[in-house]
Scaffold this motif. Structure first.
Motif, PDB file in Angstrom:
ATOM      1  N   THR A  46       0.901  -1.226   0.034  1.00  0.00           N
ATOM      2  CA  THR A  46      -0.238   0.114  -0.012  1.00  0.00           C
ATOM      3  C   THR A  46       0.957   1.424   0.053  1.00  0.00           C
ATOM      4  O   THR A  46       0.623   2.305  -0.619  1.00  0.00           O
ATOM      5  CB  THR A  46      -1.055  -0.177   1.215  1.00  0.00           C
ATOM      6  N   GLU A  47       1.987   1.326   0.763  1.00  0.00           N
ATOM      7  CA  GLU A  47       2.759   2.481   0.845  1.00  0.00           C
ATOM      8  C   GLU A  47       3.523   2.573  -0.501  1.00  0.00           C
ATOM      9  O   GLU A  47       3.809   3.613  -0.857  1.00  0.00           O
ATOM     10  CB  GLU A  47       3.908   2.208   2.206  1.00  0.00           C
ATOM     11  N   TYR A  48       3.696   1.436  -1.140  1.00  0.00           N
ATOM     12  CA  TYR A  48       4.344   1.304  -2.339  1.00  0.00           C
ATOM     13  C   TYR A  48       3.768   2.309  -3.442  1.00  0.00           C
ATOM     14  O   TYR A  48       3.895   3.190  -4.128  1.00  0.00           O
ATOM     15  CB  TYR A  48       4.820  -0.018  -2.850  1.00  0.00           C
ATOM     16  N   ARG A  49       2.268   1.912  -3.502  1.00  0.00           N
ATOM     17  CA  ARG A  49       1.506   2.484  -4.382  1.00  0.00           C
ATOM     18  C   ARG A  49       1.160   4.067  -4.226  1.00  0.00           C
ATOM     19  O   ARG A  49       1.097   4.701  -5.041  1.00  0.00           O
ATOM     20  CB  ARG A  49      -0.014   1.976  -4.202  1.00  0.00           C
ATOM     21  N   ASN A  50       1.035   4.293  -2.965  1.00  0.00           N
ATOM     22  CA  ASN A  50       1.001   5.768  -2.134  1.00  0.00           C
ATOM     23  C   ASN A  50       2.095   6.505  -2.722  1.00  0.00           C
ATOM     24  O   ASN A  50       2.277   7.662  -3.323  1.00  0.00           O
ATOM     25  CB  ASN A  50       0.673   5.917  -0.713  1.00  0.00           C
ATOM     26  N   LEU A  51       3.345   5.833  -2.601  1.00  0.00           N
ATOM     27  CA  LEU A  51       4.531   6.674  -3.039  1.00  0.00           C
ATOM     28  C   LEU A  51       4.675   6.953  -4.714  1.00  0.00           C
ATOM     29  O   LEU A  51       5.107   7.906  -4.966  1.00  0.00           O
ATOM     30  CB  LEU A  51       5.800   5.779  -2.782  1.00  0.00           C
ATOM     31  N   GLU A  52       4.240   5.963  -5.221  1.00  0.00           N
ATOM     32  CA  GLU A  52       4.116   6.027  -6.816  1.00  0.00           C
ATOM     33  C   GLU A  52       3.159   7.265  -7.054  1.00  0.00           C
ATOM     34  O   GLU A  52       3.533   7.862  -8.027  1.00  0.00           O
ATOM     35  CB  GLU A  52       3.661   4.629  -7.414  1.00  0.00           C
ATOM     36  N   GLU A  53       1.945   7.184  -6.511  1.00  0.00           N
ATOM     37  CA  GLU A  53       1.133   8.516  -6.792  1.00  0.00           C
ATOM     38  C   GLU A  53       1.676   9.742  -6.352  1.00  0.00           C
ATOM     39  O   GLU A  53       1.602  10.544  -7.137  1.00  0.00           O
ATOM     40  CB  GLU A  53      -0.260   8.340  -5.774  1.00  0.00           C
ATOM     41  N   GLU A  54       2.363   9.666  -5.068  1.00  0.00           N
ATOM     42  CA  GLU A  54       3.003  10.925  -4.788  1.00  0.00           C
ATOM     43  C   GLU A  54       4.079  11.495  -5.629  1.00  0.00           C
ATOM     44  O   GLU A  54       4.165  12.458  -6.002  1.00  0.00           O
ATOM     45  CB  GLU A  54       3.379  10.859  -3.357  1.00  0.00           C
ATOM     46  N   LYS A  55       4.721  10.461  -6.235  1.00  0.00           N
ATOM     47  CA  LYS A  55       6.023  10.808  -6.778  1.00  0.00           C
ATOM     48  C   LYS A  55       5.393  11.364  -8.269  1.00  0.00           C
ATOM     49  O   LYS A  55       5.927  12.460  -8.874  1.00  0.00           O
ATOM     50  CB  LYS A  55       6.746   9.529  -7.176  1.00  0.00           C
ATOM     51  N   ARG A  56       4.242  10.835  -8.697  1.00  0.00           N
ATOM     52  CA  ARG A  56       3.700  11.151 -10.089  1.00  0.00           C
ATOM     53  C   ARG A  56       3.343  12.715  -9.801  1.00  0.00           C
ATOM     54  O   ARG A  56       3.626  13.728 -10.639  1.00  0.00           O
ATOM     55  CB  ARG A  56       2.579  10.274 -10.423  1.00  0.00           C
TER      56      ARG A  56
END
Length: 329
Positions: A46-56
């Motif tokens: 879940t943190e990985y997906r959040n990081l991907e969105e925040e990075k985007r």
């Protein structure tokens, strides 16, 4: 990235580990640990997906700031060019003779005012440019930190998925061994009827249930010739499948005293163990247990139910060494 059915895997491990009470306790502790690892994997995922969105989002904002910076730089160049043109024109008129300067004082004043305005605008643009460059560097630092966290989370998640995949492969191999052993025993015992014995597979183990009529006469622990023939064939299958532990359980109905039934069930289990070892099954793989009438498979209030309860069971459990090693790593 492949995600595996963690709950199903844990359930299979839990049901498959019943060799001894101590093994069961140890495996339950390991299963709890592995369940916690699986939950951590879900949290990291879940943190990985959040990081991907925040990075985007940060990359989008960074691109916007880069575009704004380029626009400010272009505007700054334009203003500076305009400023130089006004300054050049002013200096050109200053260099004219005094008479011309005196007659064009109004024009000089206008040029000076324009020059001051241009200078003010140029200073403001340079201030904004410096602020934008500072914010840009800050965003770049944030993005670098996010990329580091993103890479770290991705690595941890990959490790957990690899362990889950390894565990699933081990369980599949264990299931295949169990299927092959059942097929081998079924083929070895084709000459016996379903009333005499049954072979069932459940909870990750293989159960070979043999009726009293096949093995013993009433009240006796001595195995008759047909029972010995059946056990000899079972032993042949077990000798070719050394990665299974063997539990022999004796069971009785409720006729007679509890003490006598305990003794009789233990003696019958021991007789079967001795017969299996005589035919080549390693003694260290076998455990004998008497259950008396405390583990019935049918009610004891009918003759048919009592006949079903007067039985001996050979419980075959796959060794769990590979699963323990995967969980503990």
């Amino acid at each position: 990235m492949k995600i595996y059915p963690v709950t199903a895997i844990l359930l299979i491990i839990l049901l498959g580990a019943c060799a001894t009470p101590q093994d069961t306790t140890e495996l339950n502790e390991q299963v709890d640990y592995y369940k916690d690892q699986a939950l951590q994997a879900d949290s990291i995922r879940t943190e990985y997906r959040n990081l991907e969105e925040e990075k985007r989002l940060v990359e989008v904002e960074l691109n916007q700031m880069m575009n704004e910076l380029e626009r400010l730089r272009a505007t700054n160049i334009s203003l500076n060019r305009s400023y130089q043109e006004v300054l050049s024109k002013f200096n050109e008129q200053i260099n004219q003779n005094q008479e011309v300067v005196a007659t064009t004082s109004y024009e000089n004043l206008t040029l000076q005012q324009q020059l001051a305005q241009k200078q003010t605008m140029l200073d403001e643009r340079e201030r904004k440019l410096a602020q934008t460059e500072y914010e840009l560097r800050d965003k770049q630092r944030t993005l670098s930190m996010m990329e580091y966290n993103y890479t770290e989370a991705k690595g941890v998640l990959g490790q957990k998925d690899a362990r889950i995949e390894e565990l699933e492969s081990a369980l599949a191999a264990q299931k295949l061994r169990l299927d092959n052993l059942k097929q081998s025993i079924d083929q070895a015992l084709t000459g016996f009827s379903s009333d005499e014995l049954t072979v069932t597979q459940k909870n990750g183990k293989l159960y070979l249930s043999m009726s009293q009529n096949l093995l013993f006469t009433s009240g006796s622990e001595d195995i008759d010739w047909r029972g010995k023939q059946a056990l000899m064939q079972v032993a042949e299958a077990l000798k070719n499948n050394t990665d299974f532990q063997v539990m022999v359980e004796g069971h009785t109905d409720t006729d007679g005293t509890a003490s006598r039934n305990w003794d009789l069930s233990v003696l019958r289990a021991t007789s079967i163990v001795k017969e299996l070892t005589k035919y080549g099954v390693e003694p260290e793989r076998i455990t004998a247990a008497g259950r008396g009438f405390y583990a019935p498979v049918a009610p004891n209030n009918t003759q048919q139910g009592k006949a079903l309860n007067r039985r001996s069971e050979i419980v075959l459990t796959p060794k769990l060494d590979d699963l323990y090693q995967i969980i503990q790593n």
